[in-house]
Design a protein around this motif. Structure first.
Motif, PDB file in Angstrom:
ATOM      1  N   ARG A   1      27.227 -68.692 -40.205  1.00 25.17           N
ATOM      2  CA  ARG A   1      28.222 -69.554 -40.285  1.00 25.17           C
ATOM      3  C   ARG A   1      27.630 -70.900 -40.511  1.00 25.17           C
ATOM      4  O   ARG A   1      28.462 -71.887 -40.903  1.00 25.17           O
ATOM      5  N   ILE A   2      26.358 -71.084 -40.960  1.00 25.40           N
ATOM      6  CA  ILE A   2      25.738 -72.360 -40.983  1.00 25.40           C
ATOM      7  C   ILE A   2      25.397 -72.550 -42.590  1.00 25.40           C
ATOM      8  O   ILE A   2      24.768 -71.343 -42.823  1.00 25.40           O
ATOM      9  N   VAL A   3      25.798 -73.650 -43.069  1.00 30.19           N
ATOM     10  CA  VAL A   3      25.565 -73.895 -44.491  1.00 30.19           C
ATOM     11  C   VAL A   3      24.646 -75.125 -44.314  1.00 30.19           C
ATOM     12  O   VAL A   3      25.388 -76.264 -44.103  1.00 30.19           O
ATOM     13  N   LEU A   4      23.741 -75.303 -44.879  1.00 36.34           N
ATOM     14  CA  LEU A   4      22.858 -76.753 -45.060  1.00 36.34           C
ATOM     15  C   LEU A   4      23.316 -77.586 -46.375  1.00 36.34           C
ATOM     16  O   LEU A   4      23.098 -76.729 -47.300  1.00 36.34           O
ATOM     17  N   VAL A   5      23.641 -78.551 -46.139  1.00 39.92           N
ATOM     18  CA  VAL A   5      23.731 -79.574 -47.248  1.00 39.92           C
ATOM     19  C   VAL A   5      22.568 -80.257 -47.725  1.00 39.92           C
ATOM     20  O   VAL A   5      22.143 -81.450 -46.659  1.00 39.92           O
ATOM     21  N   GLU A   6      22.165 -80.194 -48.884  1.00 42.57           N
ATOM     22  CA  GLU A   6      20.958 -81.134 -49.261  1.00 42.57           C
ATOM     23  C   GLU A   6      21.282 -82.164 -49.884  1.00 42.57           C
ATOM     24  O   GLU A   6      22.283 -82.019 -50.929  1.00 42.57           O
ATOM     25  N   THR A   7      20.865 -83.290 -49.768  1.00 41.11           N
ATOM     26  CA  THR A   7      21.253 -84.535 -50.215  1.00 41.11           C
ATOM     27  C   THR A   7      19.988 -85.188 -51.008  1.00 41.11           C
ATOM     28  O   THR A   7      19.746 -84.914 -52.213  1.00 41.11           O
ATOM     29  N   THR A   8      19.262 -85.872 -50.460  1.00 42.38           N
ATOM     30  CA  THR A   8      17.979 -86.048 -50.785  1.00 42.38           C
ATOM     31  C   THR A   8      17.114 -84.952 -50.696  1.00 42.38           C
ATOM     32  O   THR A   8      17.255 -84.023 -50.004  1.00 42.38           O
ATOM     33  N   PRO A   9      16.116 -84.538 -51.633  1.00 38.92           N
ATOM     34  CA  PRO A   9      15.335 -83.242 -51.505  1.00 38.92           C
ATOM     35  C   PRO A   9      15.095 -82.739 -50.131  1.00 38.92           C
ATOM     36  O   PRO A   9      14.538 -83.414 -49.320  1.00 38.92           O
ATOM     37  N   ALA A  10      15.424 -81.657 -49.743  1.00 40.40           N
ATOM     38  CA  ALA A  10      15.242 -80.925 -48.554  1.00 40.40           C
ATOM     39  C   ALA A  10      13.746 -80.798 -48.069  1.00 40.40           C
ATOM     40  O   ALA A  10      12.870 -80.508 -49.141  1.00 40.40           O
ATOM     41  N   GLU A  11      13.500 -81.023 -47.011  1.00 38.55           N
ATOM     42  CA  GLU A  11      12.313 -80.789 -46.643  1.00 38.55           C
ATOM     43  C   GLU A  11      11.526 -79.422 -46.453  1.00 38.55           C
ATOM     44  O   GLU A  11      12.695 -78.447 -46.384  1.00 38.55           O
ATOM     45  N   ASN A  12      10.499 -78.638 -46.830  1.00 38.29           N
ATOM     46  CA  ASN A  12      10.067 -77.585 -47.062  1.00 38.29           C
ATOM     47  C   ASN A  12      10.581 -76.726 -45.774  1.00 38.29           C
ATOM     48  O   ASN A  12      10.818 -75.427 -45.973  1.00 38.29           O
ATOM     49  N   GLY A  13      10.462 -77.313 -44.509  1.00 42.33           N
ATOM     50  CA  GLY A  13      10.839 -76.208 -43.552  1.00 42.33           C
ATOM     51  C   GLY A  13      12.241 -75.829 -43.574  1.00 42.33           C
ATOM     52  O   GLY A  13      12.652 -74.719 -42.863  1.00 42.33           O
TER      53      GLY A  13
END
Length: 537
Positions: free
Chosen positions: A245-257
């Motif tokens: 159910r979770i979707v991450l939204v990347e704005t500035t480049p996402a951290e590797n973790g």
């Protein structure tokens, strides 16, 4: 003889017949008895079988009734499940959570805040619907409501945007947030105020809240700029029904973790800024003012980091900027006048000459006077007498964001201890005003504490130490007052021996002891009048 023999023979035959008949009859009787026993046994078994069958009939009837009842209950349960599913589907929604301190909306929305706020809200919701169109889900993405919650410290955010030349005024960010919020009932841009992790804390709480809400079908989280969220997200990754159910939204480049987590990652580049601001990821010492911003000749005074200031000093025109040397470096003048021509428009005014006169101030400094040639009525004196240097105020924070107090010692056992105690007893049950004696000014119009008792410097030092024994009510993270005279951790750190009896052990912010030298090592230094801290590590 013959007759006798025949009679005897006949008698013998008759006896044989009788014996045979008796034996046969006995056999018949025994057989008949066995038959009776068999019949009786069969009858008994038949009775038992009948009884068993009656029991089975009863059990069968009970089972049939139970099955019918179960079926009815099952039908009712199925109907209830369908109704619940319908209710859940009817109340379904999508949540969008935004850490606005790091995930910033695109510049073109912010530069036109009145129109940009509503347009940004609509563009974000449409981007989410477009994403859902390509996702396999069990709900109608075209009709499902979308709730948006953005959290940010608007004062800090506005200042960063202004210093990076994205917006012209701090009010532009606040206007954008207001218009963003007012565009839809289900859209909010929340100002979390000053504090290191206010936005983080609210976003974590709301993420947990929506994950527990069965109505929430998907949660879009814009937080990939901050590794601090990784711990919470890893906890959710252990449960597939939550992870889906979770979707991450990347704005500035996402951290590797974030890329190693089992969540989908997407980006809405038409909605959010994809590059850091100019003043991000730079130390204050290397920060350069972006072009296009007005340069003020003097910094605005501040008593604490002014995250929410909307005012700045007006730019001073070049003709009003008077380069003046300090009195200590001004050479002695043998002539009382020095001429500096100032050319005016010949068509409107005759050419004038401005003269500068250096006059003695009588207190070790000098003053410079400017007047038009031929008249002294326009004489203006600018006093540049040497003034005592004001001590710069600073405050320090460690790498955990915990404010570090300057070291202090218990005042020595001098006569001032007795005189201070005597003065304190005279004003009892009142007490000396901390702001008056320790800051130099009490701003409370109806302050009930004592202001009119003279305290010697030694007595003030004793009073300052007593104040330092109290816990600051704003806590170790949210106190940004340069003049704060209270404590943000135990005075005995890093070696407090009072245990649970220490007032810094159980506070509303938890245990405030900094029990290692590393925790007492400054990481950031804020300086009064400077908008950004110096990094010390």
């Amino acid at each position: 003889m013959d007759i006798r023999n025949e009679a005897e023979m006949a008698i013998g035959d008759t006896q044989d017949v009788l014996q045979a008949a008796t034996a046969w009859m006995g056999s018949f009787i025994a057989t008949d008895q066995r038959k009776d026993k068999i019949i009786q046994e069969l009858l008994r078994r038949l009775e038992d079988t009948e009884e068993t069958m009656n029991q089975l009939r009863g059990d069968l009837a009970a089972e049939r009734k139970s099955r019918r009842d179960y079926q009815m209950e099952s039908d009712k349960s199925n109907q209830n499940i369908k109704r619940l599913e319908q209710k859940i589907n009817d109340g379904s929604f999508i949540a969008i959570l935004i850490d606005g301190d790091g995930a910033k909306f695109a510049d073109h929305y912010l530069r036109s805040p009145l129109e940009g706020g509503p347009v940004a809200a609509q563009a974000l919701k449409q981007a989410v619907r477009d994403y859902l169109q390509s996702d396999n889900h069990d709900f109608n993405s075209e009709d499902i409501p979308i709730i948006v919650r953005a959290y940010a410290n608007l004062n800090d955010l506005a200042k960063s945007l202004r210093l990076s030349n994205v917006i012209d005024r701090d009010d532009d960010m606040r206007t954008f947030a207001e218009q963003f919020t007012n565009s839809r009932a289900e859209v909010d841009f929340v100002n979390v105020g000053r504090g290191k992790e206010n936005a983080d804390s609210k976003l974590r709480k709301m993420l947990n809240h929506y994950l527990r809400n069965l109505h929430c079908k998907k949660i879009f989280v814009a937080c990939c700029h901050d590794n601090g969220y990784l711990h919470d997200l890893r906890d959710y990754s252990d449960y597939p029904e939550l992870a889906n159910r979770i979707v991450l939204v990347e704005t500035t480049p996402a951290e590797n973790g974030f890329k190693q987590l089992p969540f989908d990652i997407t980006s809405f580049n038409n909605v959010f800024r994809s590059n850091p601001l100019l003043n991000e990821n730079k130390k204050p010492s290397s920060f350069s003012m972006p072009s296009g911003l007005p340069i003020h000749p003097f910094p605005a005074p501040a008593t604490q980091p002014d995250f929410g200031s909307q005012r700045s000093l007006p730019a001073i025109s070049p003709e009003k900027q008077m380069p003046v040397r300090p009195a200590a470096t001004t050479p002695p003048f043998t002539d009382s006048t020095a001429s500096t021509p100032a050319t005016m428009h010949a068509e409107t005014e005759p050419q004038l000459t401005r003269t500068a006169s250096v006059l003695s101030s009588g207190n070790g400094g000098v003053s410079i006077s400017y007047a038009k040639a031929g008249g002294s009525e326009s004489l203006q004196n600018i006093d540049i007498a040497a003034k005592p240097k004001k001590m710069t105020k600073t405050m320090h924070f460690n790498s955990d964001g915990h404010r570090i107090d300057p070291p202090t010692k218990h005042p020595a056992n001098t006569p001032a201890q007795n005189t201070y105690q005597s003065k304190l007893e005279k004003v009892a049950p009142s007490a000396f005003c901390n702001d008056h004696y320790l800051v130099g000014k009490c701003k409370r119009p109806n302050c009930e504490r004592v202001h009119n008792v003279d305290l010697s410097p030694q007595e003030v030092a004793i009073h300052r130490y007593k104040a330092r024994t109290s816990v600051c009510p704003r806590g170790p993270i949210e106190c940004f007052d340069y003049d704060c005279y209270l404590s943000h951790h135990c005075l005995k750190d890093p070696r407090c021996t009072r245990g649970s009896g220490c007032k810094f052990t159980n506070t509303e912010w938890g245990n405030l002891h900094l029990d290692t030298n590393e925790k007492l090592t400054p990481s950031l230094r804020w300086t009064d009048g400077i908008d950004f801290p110096d990094r010390l590590d």
